[in-house]
Design a protein around this motif. Structure first.
Motif, mmCIF file in Angstrom:
data_model
loop_
_atom_site.group_PDB
_atom_site.id
_atom_site.type_symbol
_atom_site.label_atom_id
_atom_site.label_comp_id
_atom_site.label_asym_id
_atom_site.label_seq_id
_atom_site.Cartn_x
_atom_site.Cartn_y
_atom_site.Cartn_z
ATOM 1 N N VAL A 48 -25.774 -8.970 12.600
ATOM 2 C CA VAL A 48 -25.166 -8.301 13.746
ATOM 3 C C VAL A 48 -23.653 -8.451 13.684
ATOM 4 O O VAL A 48 -23.136 -9.528 13.386
ATOM 5 N N GLN A 49 -22.953 -7.357 13.999
ATOM 6 C CA GLN A 49 -21.496 -7.389 14.101
ATOM 7 C C GLN A 49 -21.060 -6.811 15.442
ATOM 8 O O GLN A 49 -21.689 -5.897 15.964
ATOM 9 N N GLY A 50 -19.975 -7.345 15.994
ATOM 10 C CA GLY A 50 -19.449 -6.792 17.226
ATOM 11 C C GLY A 50 -18.768 -7.838 18.084
ATOM 12 O O GLY A 50 -18.756 -9.021 17.740
ATOM 13 N N ALA A 89 -27.066 -13.873 18.633
ATOM 14 C CA ALA A 89 -27.980 -13.120 17.773
ATOM 15 C C ALA A 89 -27.772 -13.488 16.311
ATOM 16 O O ALA A 89 -28.736 -13.633 15.544
ATOM 17 N N HIS A 90 -26.521 -13.634 15.929
ATOM 18 C CA HIS A 90 -26.207 -14.033 14.556
ATOM 19 C C HIS A 90 -26.793 -15.405 14.259
ATOM 20 O O HIS A 90 -27.320 -15.661 13.162
ATOM 21 N N ALA A 91 -26.727 -16.321 15.238
ATOM 22 C CA ALA A 91 -27.280 -17.662 15.060
ATOM 23 C C ALA A 91 -28.794 -17.641 14.893
ATOM 24 O O ALA A 91 -29.375 -18.554 14.296
ATOM 25 N N GLU A 143 -18.772 -11.512 27.484
ATOM 26 C CA GLU A 143 -20.195 -11.195 27.507
ATOM 27 C C GLU A 143 -20.720 -10.708 26.145
ATOM 28 O O GLU A 143 -21.697 -11.228 25.628
ATOM 29 N N ILE A 144 -20.035 -9.709 25.555
ATOM 30 C CA ILE A 144 -20.563 -9.109 24.330
ATOM 31 C C ILE A 144 -20.397 -10.044 23.140
ATOM 32 O O ILE A 144 -21.348 -10.278 22.375
ATOM 33 N N GLY A 145 -19.215 -10.619 22.975
ATOM 34 C CA GLY A 145 -18.984 -11.524 21.858
ATOM 35 C C GLY A 145 -19.975 -12.672 21.811
ATOM 36 O O GLY A 145 -20.580 -12.939 20.754
ATOM 37 N N PRO A 146 -20.180 -13.399 22.913
ATOM 38 C CA PRO A 146 -21.157 -14.482 22.896
ATOM 39 C C PRO A 146 -22.587 -14.013 22.600
ATOM 40 O O PRO A 146 -23.350 -14.735 21.940
ATOM 41 N N ALA A 147 -22.969 -12.828 23.061
ATOM 42 C CA ALA A 147 -24.304 -12.307 22.759
ATOM 43 C C ALA A 147 -24.456 -12.045 21.266
ATOM 44 O O ALA A 147 -25.490 -12.351 20.663
ATOM 45 N N VAL A 148 -23.429 -11.480 20.656
ATOM 46 C CA VAL A 148 -23.455 -11.218 19.211
ATOM 47 C C VAL A 148 -23.540 -12.535 18.440
ATOM 48 O O VAL A 148 -24.310 -12.667 17.482
ATOM 49 N N ALA A 149 -22.758 -13.531 18.864
ATOM 50 C CA ALA A 149 -22.791 -14.843 18.197
ATOM 51 C C ALA A 149 -24.175 -15.466 18.294
ATOM 52 O O ALA A 149 -24.675 -16.059 17.321
#
Length: 316
Positions: A226-228, A219-221, A211-217
């Protein structure tokens, strides 16, 4: 757009009236002219006497009636809970009409609010209902540490279930937009993990990876810095030390504990994504000291200063 700040007095039996009067009394004449207190005049006059303040309230109070006012200090009652609701409702309507630029809320008592038949978990839920907002996020802001929360007033079990990709991404977006508004050109955002050590590749849970990793990716896109996920046992220290401008916390205590540790008396509660602006003190009604004239109004001063910053941002 109005530059007037509207302070809601909070629960009439708590410290809200006292800290409101103290803050008003310390303002410059120009700032006082741009400030209204939404409350009850009789209660505020009693608060003036309690704190020994020499401030003229004439023209500075939107006076709403309370039966039996001033009420006894420090006593929980549905009468006080209903009054606190009406102060907020009136301020919200004036903010929607453009008569005030930002609401600053003094503390309410959730038990009194619910006893009066207003069934909300606190200010944020109440403000969402009054404004018809689909979402609202809580930011705790201090000079060196700012945190936005994915979830707040729900159980820890429910918070974990609600920390999904879409909600985390929406929280990142809200935090990014808010920091840009208050002057950060390219906010550096860290997203806290939800499990110990971010799950250790699934050993301690899979939410960080799924959940968190894909959300960060995502946002970065979208172009955000964003990091996390970053383990919660280090990310707040890193942000406090200057590595990040904002931390996305997954649940209430994960974000509140570090902020209150480093800025207990100065952190400001800010509602983000509402159609109106609102800041708040980050403490409760303190019934045990209400009416004694000893309540510290420093946090109210911080909330007012942040509100004026938001109002200034609207006009630029």
């Amino acid at each position: 757009m109005s530059d007037i700040i509207g302070i809601t007095m909070g629960d009439p039996a708590g410290v809200g009236p006292e800290i409101s009067v103290k803050a008003l009394g310390e303002m410059s004449a120009a700032d006082r002219a741009r400030t209204l207190i939404y409350g009850n005049r009789a209660t505020l006059e009693a608060a003036k006497a309690a704190v020994g303040a020499d401030v003229d309230l004439e023209g500075r109070v939107v006076d709403l009636p309370i039966e039996g006012a001033p009420l006894p200090w420090g006593q929980l009652s549905p009468v006080a809970g209903d009054a606190a609701y009406r102060f907020i409702e009136k301020a919200v309507r004036d903010a929607q009409a453009g008569r005030i630029g930002c609401i600053v809320t003094a503390p309410i008592n959730k038990e009194a609010l619910n006893a009066a038949g207003h069934h909300y978990d606190g200010h944020t839920g109440l403000l969402r209902s009054l404004t018809g907002a689909e979402a609202a996020y809580m930011v705790l802001a201090s000079d060196r540490l700012k945190v936005i929360h994915v979830t707040t007033h729900v159980s820890l079990k429910d918070a974990i279930g609600r920390a999904n990709k879409d909600r985390i991404l929406a929280t990142i977006r809200a935090g990014h937009a808010h920091l840009r508004r208050i002057g950060y050109d390219n906010p550096r955002i860290a997203v806290a993990g939800i499990n110990p050590h971010c799950g250790e590749n699934g050993l301690f849970g899979t939410e960080d990876d799924l959940e968190i990793g894909p959300a960060v990716a995502a946002a970065h896109a979208e172009g955000m810095d964003v990091q996390g996920p970053i383990s919660a046992d280090t990310v707040f220290h890193r942000a406090y030390s200057g590595a990040f401008d904002l931390v996305v916390a997954q649940y209430h205590d994960q974000g509140h504990i570090p902020v209150k540790l480093v800025a207990f008396d100065t952190a400001v509660n800010v509602s983000v994504e509402l159609p109106i602006d609102r800041t708040s003190v980050d403490h409760g009604t303190a019934f045990d000291i209400a009416g004694k004239g000893i309540a510290d109004h420093g946090n109210m001063n911080s909330a007012i200063a942040y509100a004026r910053k938001l109002v200034a941002g609207k006009r630029t």
